[in-house]
Design a protein around this motif. Structure first.
Motif, PDB file in Angstrom:
ATOM      1  N   LEU A   1       4.445  10.346  -8.526  1.00 39.20           N
ATOM      2  CA  LEU A   1       3.503  10.717  -9.586  1.00 39.20           C
ATOM      3  C   LEU A   1       3.002   9.480 -10.322  1.00 39.20           C
ATOM      4  CD1 LEU A   1       2.042  12.845 -11.269  1.00 39.20           C
ATOM      5  CD2 LEU A   1       4.091  13.001 -12.706  1.00 39.20           C
ATOM      6  N   ALA A   2       3.889   8.546 -10.614  1.00 43.41           N
ATOM      7  CA  ALA A   2       3.475   7.325 -11.311  1.00 43.41           C
ATOM      8  C   ALA A   2       2.436   6.559 -10.497  1.00 43.41           C
ATOM      9  CB  ALA A   2       4.694   6.440 -11.581  1.00 43.41           C
ATOM     10  N   ASN A   3       2.617   6.520  -9.188  1.00 45.65           N
ATOM     11  CA  ASN A   3       1.637   5.844  -8.331  1.00 45.65           C
ATOM     12  C   ASN A   3       0.304   6.588  -8.316  1.00 45.65           C
ATOM     13  OD1 ASN A   3       3.450   3.832  -7.669  1.00 45.65           O
ATOM     14  ND2 ASN A   3       4.081   4.773  -5.745  1.00 45.65           N
ATOM     15  N   GLU A   4       0.364   7.907  -8.309  1.00 45.08           N
ATOM     16  CA  GLU A   4      -0.878   8.685  -8.314  1.00 45.08           C
ATOM     17  C   GLU A   4      -1.622   8.528  -9.630  1.00 45.08           C
ATOM     18  OE1 GLU A   4      -2.344  10.276  -5.878  1.00 45.08           O
ATOM     19  OE2 GLU A   4      -0.717   9.806  -4.489  1.00 45.08           O
ATOM     20  N   VAL A   5      -0.882   8.469 -10.725  1.00 49.88           N
ATOM     21  CA  VAL A   5      -1.506   8.358 -12.046  1.00 49.88           C
ATOM     22  C   VAL A   5      -2.190   7.003 -12.207  1.00 49.88           C
ATOM     23  CG1 VAL A   5      -0.992   8.252 -14.527  1.00 49.88           C
ATOM     24  CG2 VAL A   5      -0.010  10.063 -13.126  1.00 49.88           C
TER      25      VAL A   5
ATOM     26  N   ARG B   1      -4.122   5.899 -10.083  1.00 50.47           N
ATOM     27  CA  ARG B   1      -5.421   6.084  -9.441  1.00 50.47           C
ATOM     28  C   ARG B   1      -6.323   7.053 -10.196  1.00 50.47           C
ATOM     29  NH1 ARG B   1      -1.701   6.506  -4.833  1.00 50.47           N
ATOM     30  NH2 ARG B   1      -1.934   4.690  -3.472  1.00 50.47           N
ATOM     31  N   ARG B   2      -5.721   8.042 -10.867  1.00 54.49           N
ATOM     32  CA  ARG B   2      -6.503   9.072 -11.548  1.00 54.49           C
ATOM     33  C   ARG B   2      -5.655   9.676 -12.662  1.00 54.49           C
ATOM     34  NH1 ARG B   2      -5.382  10.410  -6.385  1.00 54.49           N
ATOM     35  NH2 ARG B   2      -7.506  10.043  -5.686  1.00 54.49           N
ATOM     36  N   PRO B   3      -6.260  10.326 -13.656  1.00 52.07           N
ATOM     37  CA  PRO B   3      -5.494  10.898 -14.767  1.00 52.07           C
ATOM     38  C   PRO B   3      -4.461  11.911 -14.279  1.00 52.07           C
ATOM     39  CG  PRO B   3      -7.846  10.869 -15.287  1.00 52.07           C
ATOM     40  CD  PRO B   3      -7.716  10.497 -13.833  1.00 52.07           C
ATOM     41  N   GLU B   4      -3.341  11.990 -14.994  1.00 45.02           N
ATOM     42  CA  GLU B   4      -2.272  12.888 -14.585  1.00 45.02           C
ATOM     43  C   GLU B   4      -2.734  14.334 -14.518  1.00 45.02           C
ATOM     44  OE1 GLU B   4       2.234  14.278 -15.925  1.00 45.02           O
ATOM     45  OE2 GLU B   4       1.434  12.343 -16.609  1.00 45.02           O
ATOM     46  N   ALA B   5      -3.557  14.743 -15.478  1.00 48.44           N
ATOM     47  CA  ALA B   5      -4.043  16.124 -15.464  1.00 48.44           C
ATOM     48  C   ALA B   5      -4.832  16.406 -14.190  1.00 48.44           C
ATOM     49  CB  ALA B   5      -4.913  16.396 -16.689  1.00 48.44           C
ATOM     50  N   GLU B   6      -5.574  15.403 -13.739  1.00 48.26           N
ATOM     51  CA  GLU B   6      -6.353  15.556 -12.501  1.00 48.26           C
ATOM     52  C   GLU B   6      -5.435  15.640 -11.285  1.00 48.26           C
ATOM     53  OE1 GLU B   6      -9.616  12.925 -10.000  1.00 48.26           O
ATOM     54  OE2 GLU B   6      -9.627  12.816 -12.205  1.00 48.26           O
ATOM     55  N   VAL B   7      -4.378  14.854 -11.303  1.00 43.02           N
ATOM     56  CA  VAL B   7      -3.416  14.896 -10.203  1.00 43.02           C
ATOM     57  C   VAL B   7      -2.781  16.280 -10.115  1.00 43.02           C
ATOM     58  CG1 VAL B   7      -1.224  13.989  -9.333  1.00 43.02           C
ATOM     59  CG2 VAL B   7      -2.917  12.428 -10.319  1.00 43.02           C
ATOM     60  N   ARG B   8      -2.317  16.779 -11.260  1.00 39.93           N
ATOM     61  CA  ARG B   8      -1.653  18.075 -11.270  1.00 39.93           C
ATOM     62  C   ARG B   8      -2.606  19.196 -10.866  1.00 39.93           C
ATOM     63  NH1 ARG B   8       3.333  18.326 -13.454  1.00 39.93           N
ATOM     64  NH2 ARG B   8       4.148  16.401 -14.364  1.00 39.93           N
TER      65      ARG B   8
ATOM     66  N   MET C   1       0.837  -1.191   0.000  1.00 44.96           N
ATOM     67  CA  MET C   1       0.000   0.000   0.000  1.00 44.96           C
ATOM     68  C   MET C   1       0.873   1.242   0.000  1.00 44.96           C
ATOM     69  SD  MET C   1      -2.404   1.198   3.159  1.00 44.96           S
ATOM     70  CE  MET C   1      -2.350   2.898   3.639  1.00 44.96           C
ATOM     71  N   THR C   2       0.474   2.259  -0.770  1.00 45.80           N
ATOM     72  CA  THR C   2       1.111   3.564  -0.736  1.00 45.80           C
ATOM     73  C   THR C   2       0.026   4.608  -0.521  1.00 45.80           C
ATOM     74  OG1 THR C   2       2.886   2.869  -2.215  1.00 45.80           O
ATOM     75  CG2 THR C   2       2.516   5.218  -2.003  1.00 45.80           C
ATOM     76  N   VAL C   3       0.168   5.413   0.506  1.00 49.93           N
ATOM     77  CA  VAL C   3      -0.812   6.439   0.818  1.00 49.93           C
ATOM     78  C   VAL C   3      -0.785   7.512  -0.272  1.00 49.93           C
ATOM     79  CG1 VAL C   3      -1.500   8.182   2.510  1.00 49.93           C
ATOM     80  CG2 VAL C   3      -0.578   5.977   3.274  1.00 49.93           C
ATOM     81  N   SER C   4      -1.945   7.968  -0.682  1.00 49.33           N
ATOM     82  CA  SER C   4      -2.040   8.971  -1.741  1.00 49.33           C
ATOM     83  C   SER C   4      -1.648  10.349  -1.230  1.00 49.33           C
ATOM     84  CB  SER C   4      -3.465   9.018  -2.297  1.00 49.33           C
ATOM     85  OG  SER C   4      -3.644  10.132  -3.159  1.00 49.33           O
ATOM     86  N   VAL C   5      -1.140  11.168  -2.155  1.00 46.18           N
ATOM     87  CA  VAL C   5      -0.831  12.556  -1.821  1.00 46.18           C
ATOM     88  C   VAL C   5      -2.074  13.288  -1.340  1.00 46.18           C
ATOM     89  CG1 VAL C   5      -1.168  13.342  -4.214  1.00 46.18           C
ATOM     90  CG2 VAL C   5       0.282  14.663  -2.667  1.00 46.18           C
TER      91      VAL C   5
END
Length: 465
Positions: free
Chosen positions: A196-200, A202-209, A1-5
């Protein structure tokens, strides 16, 4: 598991992630469950009981209002920070609340909202139990734990509930500092790239940024509000807000350079004054119940914004991409603390709050300044190592003394840690994982009076006015 930003950085309200944000989320969760069960209209009474640190200092941390507003269906991310307290006062005066925003029931603060100042639940100091009745018959009862940073766990009956893992597979999972460095070595990515790769996943990169820039905008707005507001903080200690006055003095003495300029003010230490200002501004807003970003807790919410403001104002070339990377690195480091230790002052003292935030900010700044993953890990370790043993001793149970100044000092210390690490090659004797383990052991040895109960340290040696 990796906690999300977006778990580490959440938009909420002051003054406490454990005592305000957590209880509001738990209360809303309980009310929502009642509504979803189809038995909401049967409820004639709800009682909330807060234990341990919540019971000891909830009166100074806004827990009364948080529970009431949560039962009415409000959440920390969207509750109106001005209208919310008025609504809570009205409900208490009327003796009625609108459960889940739908069903009106009687509510007596003295009988239905109980703070147990000397009783704790076994799993965690920040425990709370909600019970609903129909007449004299108990309908349901649930226990929750506010474990720091706004995270809330349901008591699942196991005796040791844990954060439910996000089932989404991520390409580069990690729990420890060693594992994070291994992912960087394997991929050739910086820490921001791994996160960032882990966040992407879960959701689109544009949404993360966009989400991270939204978090930064709330941090910046919090600083602006703190720099513009004068007066005295609520709660009875009569603590004067200093950020606005300091801001005006600094504007006269030496305005900070624009983000794309290189010259510093003539006074070589002026940057420290600005860093102090930005931290004070955030934590004064937090203490007054304003809108803040939990980073990773409210009690330590000023450190990451202050250090990031330093980068934007004093580090040439800092732009939106830099800001995004900074928050990604800080969150990667924070997730290690969340998964392997604690960020709760009630569990490990303020070393787990201010120390963790300092560690996160130091590592993030080190990468922004061009540091290698090893130098980033070193900076994070330095940030925590020199907060070991820090107690949580809020005077009057309020997140004011020493909390506000503590954020300012830790912000400067984070910058020192980053710069010190960058002068080395990343090799050092005490690893991040070892210092985190030490922090947890120190917290376990710490007497309970030094862990957010307001029964030790400055909390008992300062005469309240």
């Amino acid at each position: 598991m990796t906690v999300s930003v977006f778990d580490l950085f959440s938009i909420g309200i002051g003054p406490s992630s454990s005592h305000t944000v957590g209880p509001m989320r738990a209360a809303k969760r309980f009310a929502t469950a009642l509504a979803e069960s189809g038995r909401l209209t049967e409820v004639t009474r709800v009682r909330a009981e807060l234990f341990g640190s919540l019971g000891a200092t909830g009166h100074g941390h806004g827990s009364y209002n948080a529970v009431l507003l949560g039962l009415e269906g409000e959440d920390p991310e969207s509750v109106d920070t001005t209208a919310g307290p008025r609504r809570a006062a009205e409900a208490m005066a009327e003796g009625k609340l609108l459960l889940a925003g739908q069903h009106r029931i009687p509510f007596d603060r003295d009988a239905d909202l109980i703070l147990h100042r000397r009783r704790s639940l076994p799993f965690h100091p920040n425990g709370m139990t909600f019970t609903a009745w129909t007449g004299d018959t108990e309908l349901t009862s649930r226990t929750y734990y506010s474990i720091g940073g706004g995270f809330v766990l349901d008591d699942d009956g196991s005796g040791a509930p844990s954060i439910v893992s996000d089932p989404t597979p991520v390409p580069y999972p990690f729990r420890t500092g060693v594992e994070l460095l291994d992912r960087c070595t394997e991929t050739g990515l910086p820490i921001a790239g791994v996160m960032l790769a882990n966040e992407v996943a879960r959701r689109p990169e544009a949404e993360v940024r966009a989400g991270l820039l939204r978090i930064w905008s709330v941090m910046a707005e919090c600083v602006r509000n703190g720099c513009a507001t004068t007066g005295v903080l609520p709660g009875g200690l009569k603590v004067r807000r200093r950020a606005a006055e300091l801001h005006q003095k600094l504007l006269i003495e030496s305005a900070p350079p624009a983000a794309d300029s290189t010259p510093l003010p003539l006074d070589p230490l002026a940057a420290m004054d600005w860093i102090t200002l930005w931290a004070l501004a955030v934590n004064e807003e937090n203490a007054s119940g304003g809108r803040v970003v939990t980073a990773p807790t409210n009690g330590a919410a000023g450190i990451i914004p202050a250090v990031l403001h330093y980068a934007v104002r004093f580090v040439p070339g800092t732009n939106d991409d830099s800001i995004i990377d900074f928050l990604l690195v800080a969150a990667a480091l924070g997730s290690i603390y969340q998964q392997t230790a604690s960020i709760s002052g009630a569990e490990v003292g303020c070393q787990g709050e201010v120390g963790t935030a300092c560690s996160m900010a130091a590592g993030a700044l080190a990468e922004l300044l061009g540091g290698t993953p090893e130098q980033v890990e070193n900076a994070a370790e330095i940030g925590m190592e020199h907060h070991l043993g820090l107690t949580c001793d809020p005077v009057g149970g309020l997140v004011q003394i020493p909390c506000i100044e503590r954020n300012a000092v830790a912000s400067v210390k984070a910058i020192t840690a980053a710069r010190l690490a960058l002068r080395g090659d990343g090799q050092h004797t005490v690893s991040l994982d070892k210092v985190i383990k030490t922090m947890m052991q120190t917290g376990a040895d710490m007497k309970i009076k030094y862990k957010e109960t307001a029964r030790g340290g400055l909390a008992v040696n300062i005469v309240e006015c």
